[in-house]
Scaffold this active site. Sequence first.
Site, PDB file in Angstrom:
ATOM      1  N   SER A   4       4.124  -0.605   6.478  1.00  0.00           N
ATOM      2  CA  SER A   4       2.759  -0.998   6.831  1.00  0.00           C
ATOM      3  C   SER A   4       2.264  -2.256   6.129  1.00  0.00           C
ATOM      4  O   SER A   4       1.197  -2.775   6.473  1.00  0.00           O
ATOM      5  CB  SER A   4       1.793   0.153   6.550  1.00  0.00           C
ATOM      6  OG  SER A   4       1.889   1.138   7.551  1.00  0.00           O
ATOM      7  N   LYS A   7       1.138  -5.127   8.207  1.00  0.00           N
ATOM      8  CA  LYS A   7      -0.233  -5.321   8.699  1.00  0.00           C
ATOM      9  C   LYS A   7      -0.958  -6.459   7.983  1.00  0.00           C
ATOM     10  O   LYS A   7      -1.953  -6.964   8.487  1.00  0.00           O
ATOM     11  CB  LYS A   7      -1.028  -4.020   8.551  1.00  0.00           C
ATOM     12  CG  LYS A   7      -0.485  -2.854   9.385  1.00  0.00           C
ATOM     13  CD  LYS A   7      -1.355  -1.626   9.250  1.00  0.00           C
ATOM     14  CE  LYS A   7      -0.850  -0.479  10.105  1.00  0.00           C
ATOM     15  NZ  LYS A   7       0.121   0.366   9.403  1.00  0.00           N
ATOM     16  N   SER A  67      -4.907   1.639   7.094  1.00  0.00           N
ATOM     17  CA  SER A  67      -3.602   1.355   7.682  1.00  0.00           C
ATOM     18  C   SER A  67      -3.497   1.844   9.121  1.00  0.00           C
ATOM     19  O   SER A  67      -2.515   2.481   9.512  1.00  0.00           O
ATOM     20  CB  SER A  67      -2.502   2.006   6.826  1.00  0.00           C
ATOM     21  OG  SER A  67      -1.249   1.426   7.089  1.00  0.00           O
ATOM     22  N   LYS A 171      -2.214  -3.959   0.184  1.00  0.00           N
ATOM     23  CA  LYS A 171      -1.755  -3.043   1.217  1.00  0.00           C
ATOM     24  C   LYS A 171      -0.542  -2.250   0.767  1.00  0.00           C
ATOM     25  O   LYS A 171       0.409  -2.796   0.207  1.00  0.00           O
ATOM     26  CB  LYS A 171      -1.405  -3.848   2.483  1.00  0.00           C
ATOM     27  CG  LYS A 171      -1.100  -3.005   3.694  1.00  0.00           C
ATOM     28  CD  LYS A 171      -2.370  -2.422   4.280  1.00  0.00           C
ATOM     29  CE  LYS A 171      -2.064  -1.332   5.288  1.00  0.00           C
ATOM     30  NZ  LYS A 171      -1.499  -0.099   4.666  1.00  0.00           N
TER      31      LYS A 171
END
EC number: 3.4.16.4
Length: 327
Positions: A4, A7, A67, A171
Amino acid sequence: MPASITKVMTMFLAFELIEEGKLSPGQSFAMSEQAYRDWYGKGSRMFLELGEVVTVETLLLGIANVSANDGAAVLAEGVAGSVDDWVVLMNAKAREIGMNDSHFGTPNGWMDEGRTFSTAHDLALLAREMIARHPRLYRFYFGREGLDYRGVAQANHDPIRGRVAGADGIKTGFTNQAGYGFLGSAERDGRRLVMVAAAAASSRERRDVSIAMMEWGFDAFDSRGLYQRGAYVGEAQVQEGAEQTVPLVAAAPINATFARGASSQPKLTIRYEGPLRAPLEAGEHVAELEIEMEGAPPSRVPLVTGQAVASATGWQRLRNGLWGVIG
């Protein structure tokens, strides 16, 4: 495998489009049938329903803080027309900023048989570019406690936020293939560090390693400011231009980082493939400043043109040729 953390590229691309006036946080996109089939109930999500209309601002908040796989797909389709076309834009942007060892196959990092991959260096570069280019948007969208959307409250799993002084993002990522990863950043007294952790065996290990790494970074290294964003650094030779040289300026604030106790006198070298060929636009990335510090490998930061240089007229080419002979 960035999972993720992918992203972050989706967020960065959206920030670029917002600053260029091609995307507005107030725009709205709907959860299409395709996005619903592919992403409803799949992994981390905002629980978007079929046909639900959501603003870009809300989608970005969901992507950054909980997320949201579904949010990333809806944004990609809404902006580019399809997820595939959005991924093309992601990879073009990655090449533009020098992520030479990365490739993206999805907007959200879901497992895709290895088509999405990156390196610690490239992810750190991505974080630096996003924060340096878009500090206002970064502060607004990242580093929140979580997201409460349509009555569903979800927490941000950032392992250093609230545990490391100055931590404000960025993140996490997890898949069974990738393990637990984190791209993080913190700022203290005007000094910002970026860190990458990958392939941790558990969320606890990711948390402990991330905290330790960030604290070590602040404790073991010092930093000295060299140039502010836009400051003149030097010049580059120009061929077939109305001017024979073009000023080179810092694309972002430039600092020299060095091990605590080492000499703080940097060796600076401007490097570019030249002479540059006119015409040139202002703000083009045409050179790099190499910074060498005692006890550390050289690092390079981008330099951009400080002004435009038009192509030379016939008279200017003659003049430049004469100057070249005399010089």
